[in-house]
Scaffold this motif. Structure first.
Motif, PDB file in Angstrom:
ATOM      1  N   ASP A 130      -7.389  13.856 -46.592  1.00  0.00           N
ATOM      2  CA  ASP A 130      -6.603  14.916 -47.212  1.00  0.00           C
ATOM      3  C   ASP A 130      -6.203  15.935 -46.148  1.00  0.00           C
ATOM      4  N   ILE A 131      -4.940  16.270 -46.105  1.00  0.00           N
ATOM      5  CA  ILE A 131      -4.434  17.170 -45.074  1.00  0.00           C
ATOM      6  C   ILE A 131      -5.052  18.565 -45.156  1.00  0.00           C
ATOM      7  N   THR A 132      -5.545  18.937 -46.317  1.00  0.00           N
ATOM      8  CA  THR A 132      -6.133  20.268 -46.448  1.00  0.00           C
ATOM      9  C   THR A 132      -7.530  20.343 -45.846  1.00  0.00           C
ATOM     10  N   VAL A 133      -8.143  19.191 -45.537  1.00  0.00           N
ATOM     11  CA  VAL A 133      -9.487  19.211 -44.956  1.00  0.00           C
ATOM     12  C   VAL A 133      -9.572  18.572 -43.571  1.00  0.00           C
ATOM     13  N   ARG A 134      -8.660  17.689 -43.227  1.00  0.00           N
ATOM     14  CA  ARG A 134      -8.818  17.000 -41.948  1.00  0.00           C
ATOM     15  C   ARG A 134      -8.466  17.927 -40.780  1.00  0.00           C
ATOM     16  N   GLN A 135      -9.169  17.709 -39.696  1.00  0.00           N
ATOM     17  CA  GLN A 135      -9.009  18.539 -38.504  1.00  0.00           C
ATOM     18  C   GLN A 135      -8.222  17.826 -37.412  1.00  0.00           C
ATOM     19  N   GLY A 136      -7.770  16.651 -37.686  1.00  0.00           N
ATOM     20  CA  GLY A 136      -7.023  15.844 -36.732  1.00  0.00           C
ATOM     21  C   GLY A 136      -6.956  14.429 -37.257  1.00  0.00           C
ATOM     22  N   LEU A 137      -6.371  13.568 -36.481  1.00  0.00           N
ATOM     23  CA  LEU A 137      -6.268  12.166 -36.872  1.00  0.00           C
ATOM     24  C   LEU A 137      -7.677  11.582 -36.954  1.00  0.00           C
ATOM     25  N   PRO A 138      -8.043  10.994 -38.103  1.00  0.00           N
ATOM     26  CA  PRO A 138      -9.387  10.428 -38.227  1.00  0.00           C
ATOM     27  C   PRO A 138      -9.697   9.440 -37.098  1.00  0.00           C
ATOM     28  N   GLU A 139     -10.938   9.460 -36.677  1.00  0.00           N
ATOM     29  CA  GLU A 139     -11.398   8.668 -35.520  1.00  0.00           C
ATOM     30  C   GLU A 139     -10.976   7.202 -35.606  1.00  0.00           C
ATOM     31  N   GLU A 140     -11.126   6.595 -36.787  1.00  0.00           N
ATOM     32  CA  GLU A 140     -10.817   5.168 -36.914  1.00  0.00           C
ATOM     33  C   GLU A 140      -9.324   4.868 -36.780  1.00  0.00           C
ATOM     34  N   MET A 141      -8.500   5.909 -36.816  1.00  0.00           N
ATOM     35  CA  MET A 141      -7.056   5.732 -36.673  1.00  0.00           C
ATOM     36  C   MET A 141      -6.580   6.012 -35.245  1.00  0.00           C
ATOM     37  N   GLN A 142      -7.527   6.301 -34.350  1.00  0.00           N
ATOM     38  CA  GLN A 142      -7.184   6.647 -32.976  1.00  0.00           C
ATOM     39  C   GLN A 142      -7.316   5.467 -32.007  1.00  0.00           C
TER      40      GLN A 142
END
Length: 188
Positions: free
Chosen positions: A5-17
């Motif tokens: 959720d864009i309201t809680v994430r602080q960046g691209l989730p690790e598994e998507m990097q």
């Protein structure tokens, strides 16, 4: 609330990097697969950030009585419309054409692209809020100019919400998609 959720994430989730680690942002412009189309797409993102900043800054100046109300209303109508119209067109193209192309090229990132599509749905609500508050201000400038300033705090809230949203969303979108484009030699 999900970590996506864009309201809680602080960046691209690790598994998507996964590909971002192989194709770091600072190396993109020099990569042989960094096509002009990627640069133009990222340029549109820069434009969205700039227009959102104009709307927010103008509104702050209007609240501080630093600019003429009629001038502000004209700029709000112009830049607000440009922001809303262009963002709607841009993310509709991404959802219908661009993201499906990327999913077909590398299905490891389907969850990430779906996360970005969910962001677009959330963005529509923010844009609607800006349209409503801006239109109220502009209408009041004609019908009851003395009451128009009462709408400014809501315009500013909406404009700042869009700014904050765009900073997170556009960065995550670029960090996910550009490495896919470079890795699979797409859009060249």
């Amino acid at each position: 609330m999900s970590q996506y959720d864009i309201t809680v994430r602080q960046g691209l989730p690790e598994e998507m990097q996964t590909l971002l680690r192989d194709y770091p942002r600072d190396a993109w412009p020099d990569h042989p697969n960094f096509a002009a189309s990627i640069e133009r797409w990222m340029g549109a993102h820069t434009m969205f950030r700039q227009i959102a900043a104009i709307v927010a800054t103008d509104t702050e100046e209007m609240l501080d009585k630093q600019i003429d109300p009629d001038w502000y209303a004209m700029r709000l109508g112009h830049f607000g419309n440009a922001l809303v119209r262009n963002l709607h067109g841009h993310h509709t193209w991404e959802d219908r054409k661009f993201f499906p192309e990327l999913m077909a090229a590398d299905d490891r990132f389907t969850a990430g692209l779906e996360m970005l599509e969910a962001d677009h749905d959330a963005m529509d609500g923010l844009l609607d809020g800006l349209v409503q508050s801006s239109n109220r201000f502009i209408k009041l400038m004609d019908l009851s100019p003395q009451d128009a300033p009462s709408e400014l705090p809501e315009v500013l809230k909406q404009a700042e919400g869009i700014q904050t949203f765009l900073i997170r969303h556009l960065t995550d979108e670029e960090d996910l998609t550009v490495p896919i484009l470079l890795h699979h030699k797409l859009r060249g």
